[in-house]
Enzyme design. Structure first.
Site, mmCIF file in Angstrom:
data_model
loop_
_atom_site.group_PDB
_atom_site.id
_atom_site.type_symbol
_atom_site.label_atom_id
_atom_site.label_comp_id
_atom_site.label_asym_id
_atom_site.label_seq_id
_atom_site.Cartn_x
_atom_site.Cartn_y
_atom_site.Cartn_z
ATOM 1 C CE LYS A 1 -4.483 0.843 0.329
ATOM 2 N NZ LYS A 1 -5.618 -0.038 -0.013
ATOM 3 C CG ASP B 1 -7.338 3.284 -0.613
ATOM 4 O OD1 ASP B 1 -7.715 2.100 -0.591
ATOM 5 O OD2 ASP B 1 -7.491 4.053 0.366
HETATM 6 N N1 GLU Z 1 -7.449 0.250 -2.713
HETATM 7 C C1 GLU Z 1 -8.193 -0.946 -3.008
HETATM 8 C C2 GLU Z 1 -8.193 -1.860 -1.806
HETATM 9 O O1 GLU Z 1 -8.221 -1.382 -0.688
HETATM 10 C C3 GLU Z 1 -7.767 -1.598 -4.308
HETATM 11 C C4 GLU Z 1 -6.328 -1.932 -4.447
HETATM 12 C C5 GLU Z 1 -5.904 -2.418 -5.838
HETATM 13 O O2 GLU Z 1 -6.733 -2.515 -6.733
HETATM 14 O O3 GLU Z 1 -4.718 -2.692 -5.981
HETATM 15 O O4 GLU Z 1 -8.228 -3.057 -1.899
#
Ligand code: GLU
Length: 449
Positions: free
Chosen positions: A130, A170
């Site tokens: 992340k 996100d």
């Molecule tokens: N931000 C999204 C999550 O919390 C998607 C992440 C992504 O697609 O890599 O899962």
């Protein structure tokens, strides 16, 4: 002498807390997984060998960097950028970027840690990571957002790659931001590497349904929960918090499956529309105008806007927290129980506090954690990566079918694992354990690295 599972897990948890001081959200996410691990280790003590747990809680790599940029008036701003590359046992690091003033290392770490288990649960070959920044896109012009994204990617690009680390969106990072980030990556590397980011536009390597996927996935998951007790969503009343990407498409799919969403919110308050929220209007306000949800009540005369209140006071059968971490606290949970809620499913990451989960558990409300319920977004990102790798693009219908199938698979694995460990109906332990076991087996196979 064999140390018992509880003592072993408690000692490691204390170590994790001490080593990551001042990161309460990370401690919270870790504590929940530790609880599930006690259940696993009682049966499978071998998972505590080879320092596996100690390695699991320590990110493989953490990157923190300066992001300087110039606003439209010529003033220089300095933000902080992060990428936590948490675990790559199952595949390249995968997880979104969050741009919000609340972002700090602890927040990124909690999100990255959760992502490991979520991604594992999807059954697809993606590791967990992340990133993000404390940059606040609110009130910034497109040109300012572009310059920020270009500066952010100028540092981050050296750490990415379709087989290394694949970010997506996100909170605060949508199609516009992914476009600017991809443009700068392409310019710096001189490679059209479609698979390095997901959430791209449909004309330049994006996947159908990616925009809708997290919200649709939550609704599919809730439909699976209903099916498990012999019901469907016809006639169900739902309340959704937030009015961003996850909320909008959860509302859309719940309505398509026969439910009525009567309330949604933003940080200023919530709107109630007993006739069912007019989603075209919400999309226009939020996606096109980047406006406030209060504007809904200016247009729809029978709707009302409640300034500053808690959306959870609105009675409903199904509650979907789709805004941000720790938005649904103990009082909110009590209000929901009073209003007759039967199902709570997390569209956001860790929106429900531990105290609220306890209240819901005691009231026998079915509770689905984000790791399982909101995995549709990242799962569809993995489908986007598949399409990029094969230079293919699938239809909306086919991709949506794949998403629905993946959500049903996650539901099945979660329920089956909870049963296997003697905790039927416990989606929290089911998701944590199923997610953990797959990652742990891979880590064991790869040796001490
Ligand atoms: N931000 C999204 C999550 O919390 C998607 C992440 C992504 O697609 O890599 O899962």
């Amino acid at each position: 002498m064999r140390v018992n599972a509880r003592d072993r897990v408690t000692a490691i948890y204390e170590q994790v807390r001490a080593r990551n001081a001042g990161e309460p959200e990370f401690h919270q996410a870790a504590a929940e997984v530790f609880e599930s691990l006690q259940v696993v280790l009682e049966r499978r003590p071998e998972y505590a060998e080879s320092g596996l747990l100690e390695r699991l809680f320590e990110p493989e790599r953490q990157i923190i960097f300066r992001v300087p940029w110039v606003d439209d008036d010529g003033h220089v701003h300095v933000n902080r950028g992060f990428r936590v590359q948490y675990n790559s046992a199952l595949g390249p690091y995968k997880g979104g970027l969050r741009f919000h003033p609340s972002v700090n290392l602890g927040i990124v770490k909690f999100l990255g840690f959760e992502q490991i288990f979520k991604n594992s649960l999807t059954g697809l070959p993606i590791g967990g990571g992340k990133g993000g920044s404390d940059f606040d896109p609110k009130g910034r012009t497109d040109a300012e957002v572009m310059r920020f994204c270009q500066s952010f990617m100028t540092e981050l690009h050296r750490h990415l790659g379709e087989y290394t680390d694949v970010p997506a969106g996100d909170i605060g990072v949508g199609g516009r931001e992914i476009g600017y980030l991809f443009g700068q990556y392409k310019r710096l590397t001189n490679v059209y590497e479609s698979g390095v980011l997901t959430g791209k536009g449909l004309t330049w390597g994006g996947s159908q349904v990616r925009r809708e996927a997290t919200g649709y996935g939550v609704a599919y998951f809730v439909a699976e929960m209903a099916k498990a007790v012999g019901r469907d969503l016809d006639g169900t009343t739902a309340v959704v918090s937030g009015s961003g990407n996850v909320a909008i498409y959860a509302i859309e799919k719940i309505a398509q499956l026969g439910g009525t969403v009567v309330a949604c919110s933003d940080s200023a308050g919530y709107i109630v529309d007993e006739k069912g929220i007019d989603l075209d209007l919400v999309k226009e306000i939020k996606e096109q105008r980047r406006g406030r949800i209060s504007e809904y009540a200016d247009v729809v005369s029978h709707a009302r806007f409640v300034s500053g209140g808690s959306v959870w006071e609105v009675p409903c059968d199904v509650a979907l927290p789709c805004a941000t971490q720790n938005e649904l606290d103990e009082d909110a949970a009590r209000a929901l129980v009073k209003g007759g809620v039967r199902v709570v499913a997390e569209g956001a990451n860790m929106p429900t506090t531990p105290e609220a989960i306890k209240v819901l558990r005691e009231a026998k409300v079915a509770f689905a954690p984000g790791k399982a319920a909101n995995a549709g977004g990242v799962a569809t990102s993995a489908l986007e990566m598949q399409q990029n790798a094969s230079r293919d693009s699938w239809s909306f219908e086919y991709t949506d079918e794949r998403l629905a199938g993946i959500m049903a698979g996650i539901h099945e694995r979660t329920v089956a694992t909870a049963e296997e460990y003697g905790l039927p109906g416990d989606y929290v332990h089911g998701a944590n354990i199923a997610g953990f076991v797959k990652v742990a087996d891979a880590m064991n196979a790869l040796g001490v690295i």
